[in-house]
Design a protein around this motif. Structure first.
Motif, PDB file in Angstrom:
ATOM      1  N   MET A 162       2.311  -7.199  20.341  1.00 50.48           N
ATOM      2  CA  MET A 162       3.437  -8.069  20.072  1.00 50.48           C
ATOM      3  C   MET A 162       3.903  -8.700  21.371  1.00 50.48           C
ATOM      4  O   MET A 162       4.045  -8.031  22.383  1.00 50.48           O
ATOM      5  CB  MET A 162       4.551  -7.251  19.445  1.00 50.48           C
ATOM      6  N   LYS A 163       4.150  -9.998  21.325  1.00 52.33           N
ATOM      7  CA  LYS A 163       4.633 -10.700  22.502  1.00 52.33           C
ATOM      8  C   LYS A 163       6.155 -10.790  22.432  1.00 52.33           C
ATOM      9  O   LYS A 163       6.723 -11.143  21.408  1.00 52.33           O
ATOM     10  CB  LYS A 163       4.022 -12.083  22.582  1.00 52.33           C
ATOM     11  N   LEU A 164       6.779 -10.493  23.531  1.00 54.33           N
ATOM     12  CA  LEU A 164       8.228 -10.480  23.604  1.00 54.33           C
ATOM     13  C   LEU A 164       8.751 -11.867  23.921  1.00 54.33           C
ATOM     14  O   LEU A 164       8.201 -12.571  24.759  1.00 54.33           O
ATOM     15  CB  LEU A 164       8.664  -9.487  24.683  1.00 54.33           C
ATOM     16  N   ARG A 165       9.822 -12.251  23.245  1.00 57.66           N
ATOM     17  CA  ARG A 165      10.390 -13.584  23.458  1.00 57.66           C
ATOM     18  C   ARG A 165      11.406 -13.619  24.589  1.00 57.66           C
ATOM     19  O   ARG A 165      11.558 -14.627  25.241  1.00 57.66           O
ATOM     20  CB  ARG A 165      11.041 -14.075  22.168  1.00 57.66           C
ATOM     21  N   ASP A 166      12.129 -12.524  24.811  1.00 58.11           N
ATOM     22  CA  ASP A 166      13.204 -12.536  25.799  1.00 58.11           C
ATOM     23  C   ASP A 166      13.066 -11.353  26.755  1.00 58.11           C
ATOM     24  O   ASP A 166      13.412 -10.227  26.405  1.00 58.11           O
ATOM     25  CB  ASP A 166      14.556 -12.486  25.087  1.00 58.11           C
ATOM     26  N   PRO A 167      12.568 -11.581  27.984  1.00 57.06           N
ATOM     27  CA  PRO A 167      12.416 -10.476  28.932  1.00 57.06           C
ATOM     28  C   PRO A 167      13.752  -9.896  29.384  1.00 57.06           C
ATOM     29  O   PRO A 167      13.814  -8.783  29.882  1.00 57.06           O
ATOM     30  CB  PRO A 167      11.663 -11.097  30.107  1.00 57.06           C
ATOM     31  N   GLY A 168      14.835 -10.631  29.175  1.00 60.69           N
ATOM     32  CA  GLY A 168      16.161 -10.120  29.537  1.00 60.69           C
ATOM     33  C   GLY A 168      16.533  -8.875  28.768  1.00 60.69           C
ATOM     34  O   GLY A 168      17.276  -8.022  29.267  1.00 60.69           O
ATOM     35  N   ILE A 196       9.776   5.384  30.503  1.00 57.50           N
ATOM     36  CA  ILE A 196      10.343   4.055  30.273  1.00 57.50           C
ATOM     37  C   ILE A 196      10.647   3.860  28.788  1.00 57.50           C
ATOM     38  O   ILE A 196      11.740   3.428  28.413  1.00 57.50           O
ATOM     39  CB  ILE A 196       9.377   2.966  30.798  1.00 57.50           C
ATOM     40  N   VAL A 197       9.693   4.207  27.939  1.00 56.30           N
ATOM     41  CA  VAL A 197       9.874   4.055  26.494  1.00 56.30           C
ATOM     42  C   VAL A 197      11.007   4.956  26.010  1.00 56.30           C
ATOM     43  O   VAL A 197      11.880   4.519  25.248  1.00 56.30           O
ATOM     44  CB  VAL A 197       8.560   4.367  25.742  1.00 56.30           C
ATOM     45  N   ARG A 198      11.019   6.208  26.458  1.00 51.98           N
ATOM     46  CA  ARG A 198      12.070   7.155  26.067  1.00 51.98           C
ATOM     47  C   ARG A 198      13.458   6.648  26.484  1.00 51.98           C
ATOM     48  O   ARG A 198      14.417   6.703  25.708  1.00 51.98           O
ATOM     49  CB  ARG A 198      11.778   8.511  26.702  1.00 51.98           C
ATOM     50  N   HIS A 199      13.555   6.134  27.683  1.00 46.03           N
ATOM     51  CA  HIS A 199      14.838   5.636  28.188  1.00 46.03           C
ATOM     52  C   HIS A 199      15.328   4.442  27.369  1.00 46.03           C
ATOM     53  O   HIS A 199      16.507   4.371  26.998  1.00 46.03           O
ATOM     54  CB  HIS A 199      14.715   5.246  29.662  1.00 46.03           C
ATOM     55  N   ALA A 200      14.422   3.518  27.076  1.00 48.80           N
ATOM     56  CA  ALA A 200      14.810   2.342  26.288  1.00 48.80           C
ATOM     57  C   ALA A 200      15.269   2.752  24.888  1.00 48.80           C
ATOM     58  O   ALA A 200      16.257   2.224  24.374  1.00 48.80           O
ATOM     59  CB  ALA A 200      13.641   1.364  26.205  1.00 48.80           C
ATOM     60  N   ARG A 201      14.570   3.700  24.275  1.00 42.85           N
ATOM     61  CA  ARG A 201      14.966   4.173  22.947  1.00 42.85           C
ATOM     62  C   ARG A 201      16.328   4.852  22.981  1.00 42.85           C
ATOM     63  O   ARG A 201      17.137   4.678  22.070  1.00 42.85           O
ATOM     64  CB  ARG A 201      13.921   5.122  22.389  1.00 42.85           C
ATOM     65  N   SER A 202      16.576   5.626  24.025  1.00 45.58           N
ATOM     66  CA  SER A 202      17.868   6.312  24.122  1.00 45.58           C
ATOM     67  C   SER A 202      19.033   5.332  24.308  1.00 45.58           C
ATOM     68  O   SER A 202      20.168   5.635  23.970  1.00 45.58           O
ATOM     69  CB  SER A 202      17.853   7.321  25.274  1.00 45.58           C
ATOM     70  N   ARG A 203      18.724   4.149  24.820  1.00 47.45           N
ATOM     71  CA  ARG A 203      19.745   3.121  24.998  1.00 47.45           C
ATOM     72  C   ARG A 203      19.841   2.198  23.795  1.00 47.45           C
ATOM     73  O   ARG A 203      20.540   1.205  23.822  1.00 47.45           O
ATOM     74  CB  ARG A 203      19.445   2.285  26.247  1.00 47.45           C
ATOM     75  N   GLY A 204      19.093   2.512  22.719  1.00 49.42           N
ATOM     76  CA  GLY A 204      19.159   1.716  21.497  1.00 49.42           C
ATOM     77  C   GLY A 204      18.461   0.383  21.593  1.00 49.42           C
ATOM     78  O   GLY A 204      18.939  -0.618  21.051  1.00 49.42           O
ATOM     79  N   ASP A 254      11.142  -2.172  21.955  1.00 50.34           N
ATOM     80  CA  ASP A 254      10.466  -0.889  21.820  1.00 50.34           C
ATOM     81  C   ASP A 254       8.959  -1.078  21.632  1.00 50.34           C
ATOM     82  O   ASP A 254       8.152  -0.398  22.265  1.00 50.34           O
ATOM     83  CB  ASP A 254      11.055  -0.110  20.639  1.00 50.34           C
ATOM     84  N   GLN A 255       8.574  -2.027  20.798  1.00 52.53           N
ATOM     85  CA  GLN A 255       7.153  -2.281  20.573  1.00 52.53           C
ATOM     86  C   GLN A 255       6.473  -2.808  21.831  1.00 52.53           C
ATOM     87  O   GLN A 255       5.346  -2.419  22.144  1.00 52.53           O
ATOM     88  CB  GLN A 255       6.964  -3.263  19.424  1.00 52.53           C
ATOM     89  N   ALA A 256       7.139  -3.690  22.544  1.00 49.56           N
ATOM     90  CA  ALA A 256       6.558  -4.245  23.771  1.00 49.56           C
ATOM     91  C   ALA A 256       6.380  -3.153  24.829  1.00 49.56           C
ATOM     92  O   ALA A 256       5.344  -3.088  25.488  1.00 49.56           O
ATOM     93  CB  ALA A 256       7.431  -5.373  24.306  1.00 49.56           C
ATOM     94  N   LEU A 257       7.374  -2.290  24.985  1.00 46.96           N
ATOM     95  CA  LEU A 257       7.274  -1.216  25.976  1.00 46.96           C
ATOM     96  C   LEU A 257       6.249  -0.171  25.546  1.00 46.96           C
ATOM     97  O   LEU A 257       5.556   0.401  26.387  1.00 46.96           O
ATOM     98  CB  LEU A 257       8.641  -0.572  26.204  1.00 46.96           C
TER      99      LEU A 257
END
Length: 106
Positions: A1-7, A25-33, A39-42
């Motif tokens: 999946m290509k991400l539209r907004d890197p922000g 990195i994935v765990r941290h992003a998930r914990s931040r909602g 999530d798919q991109a990471l």
């Protein structure tokens, strides 16, 4: 999946301590909602240790045309797929370097 907004990745990882492994990195992003697309991109990152957020962003596939609708994307894909519209035997074949050298010597 290509991400539209890197922000969105920057938001999800702004307080993560680097260097960090992909799993961290994935765990941290998930914990931040993090949103589903983030999530798919990471999750698609190559397994590695990332020194900083720039390395993460370089490894995430970004959408080159985020403003196109799905139908516009499909049309662009169809056009690119059938752009040439030549039969295989009609496509010009470039001579190999050996053939080019032999022609020059003649």
């Amino acid at each position: 999946m290509k991400l539209r907004d890197p922000g969105k990745i920057k938001e999800a990882l702004n307080d993560l301590d680097f260097p960090a492994a992909k799993e961290e990195i994935v765990r941290h992003a998930r914990s931040r909602g993090a949103r589903r697309d983030v999530d798919q991109a990471l999750s698609a990152l190559p397994p590695a240790d990332y020194a900083n957020i720039r390395e993460v962003l370089r490894s995430v596939p970004l959408d080159p045309d985020p403003d196109l609708s799905e139908s516009e994307r499909a049309e662009r894909h169809r056009q690119a797929k059938h752009k040439n519209r030549l039969s295989e035997h009609e496509i010009p074949i470039r001579p190999s370097p050996v053939e080019e050298e032999l022609r020059r010597r003649r």
